[in-house]
Design an enzyme around this catalytic site. Sequence first.
Site, short mmCIF file in Angstrom:
data_model
loop_
_atom_site.label_atom_id
_atom_site.label_comp_id
_atom_site.label_asym_id
_atom_site.label_seq_id
_atom_site.Cartn_x
_atom_site.Cartn_y
_atom_site.Cartn_z
N TYR A 182 -6.93 5.77 4.58
CA TYR A 182 -7.02 4.77 3.52
C TYR A 182 -6.12 3.57 3.80
O TYR A 182 -6.55 2.41 3.73
CB TYR A 182 -6.64 5.38 2.16
N GLU B 43 0.83 -1.22 0.00
CA GLU B 43 0.00 0.00 0.00
C GLU B 43 0.86 1.26 0.00
O GLU B 43 0.54 2.24 -0.68
CB GLU B 43 -0.94 0.00 1.22
N ASP C 61 -9.80 5.55 -2.02
CA ASP C 61 -8.68 6.08 -2.80
C ASP C 61 -9.25 6.72 -4.05
O ASP C 61 -10.48 6.85 -4.20
CB ASP C 61 -7.65 4.99 -3.12
#
Length: 349
Positions: free
Chosen positions: A117, A34, A135
């Site tokens: 997020y 991520e 996102d």
Amino acid sequence: MRRIAPILLEWYAREGRDLPWRRTRDPYRIWLSEVILQQTRVAQGMDYYLRFTQRWPEIGALAAATEDEVLKLWQGLGYYSRARNLHAAARTVAERYGGEFPKTYAEVRALPGVGDYTAAAICSAAYGLPCAVLDGNVYRVLSRLFDVELPIDTTAGRKAFAELAQTQLDPAQPGRYNQAIMDFGALQCTPSQPRCDDCPLAERCMARAAGTTAERPVKQGRPKVSDRWFNYLHITCGQRTLLVRREGRDIWQGLYEFPLIETERAADLLELTALPRFRELLGEEEWRLIRSVEMPRHQLSHRTIHATIHRIETPRLTPAAEALAAETATLADRAVPRLLERYLIKYQR
């Protein structure tokens, strides 16, 4: 409100991308992916993910690395604050949690560089917690499906979309749902030329019905891009090169570069020779200009860098220059901005 989860999950089973971090529930590897994929396309980020997991297969190994080692392996990805935060978070996990990745949303969210997020993505994929992600892809899908006019870059917009995203989440398989909606935005509901004709959600898409697909999502406005002029002095003396590590809160913090003179406009070498920094580094020595290279414009998110690099050889170093001298052979081990990496690939000899 009819939830879209069943349709998205069915689409994902057919169309979803097979990616290595989706084949694990290891929070370290999910978190690493991520962080790498923030501001980075999957095609580019994949190599970096594989390099990082090969070099540091678990979080304790990453925590034990030096910041220079992490920045060097990150070189070329840009947005280097991600790498610094990655390293700082690994050390936090090692020191505060004994090397075990935290398991609650609040603890994950509190790690350096982890926002809403990223915390939601980790907690849903690794632990099955019912946390919806937001996102760019998710904003686009939801804003079109529900024809939302609220700008996504405002406090009110972010709050409204967070609530909307949570209503659509499949609590039984939140990680898989989050991956499905992100892939759907990346592959089906794309920014330009979305595949509306074969979209399984076409009949539910309110923006398509209203003819507003191209206008969603709405953004309030982007910050103005500013120009900066960098004049680098690539100074060598024998087998040594002058290098400076960038400090402070400016761009490229922690990376190495040649001594820099920043000017308010383009400046030629003659103008630079009159400046105190140039005189401090080269003094009255009989230095020799090898070449001056005007680099292509280097575009960052909010800045355009106009850089010229002056390659200079000198027989002796001033005291100020001596303090910056490093063995030229070690340059390959230093993390440098992408702009200088391109220069070195072409001109270093």
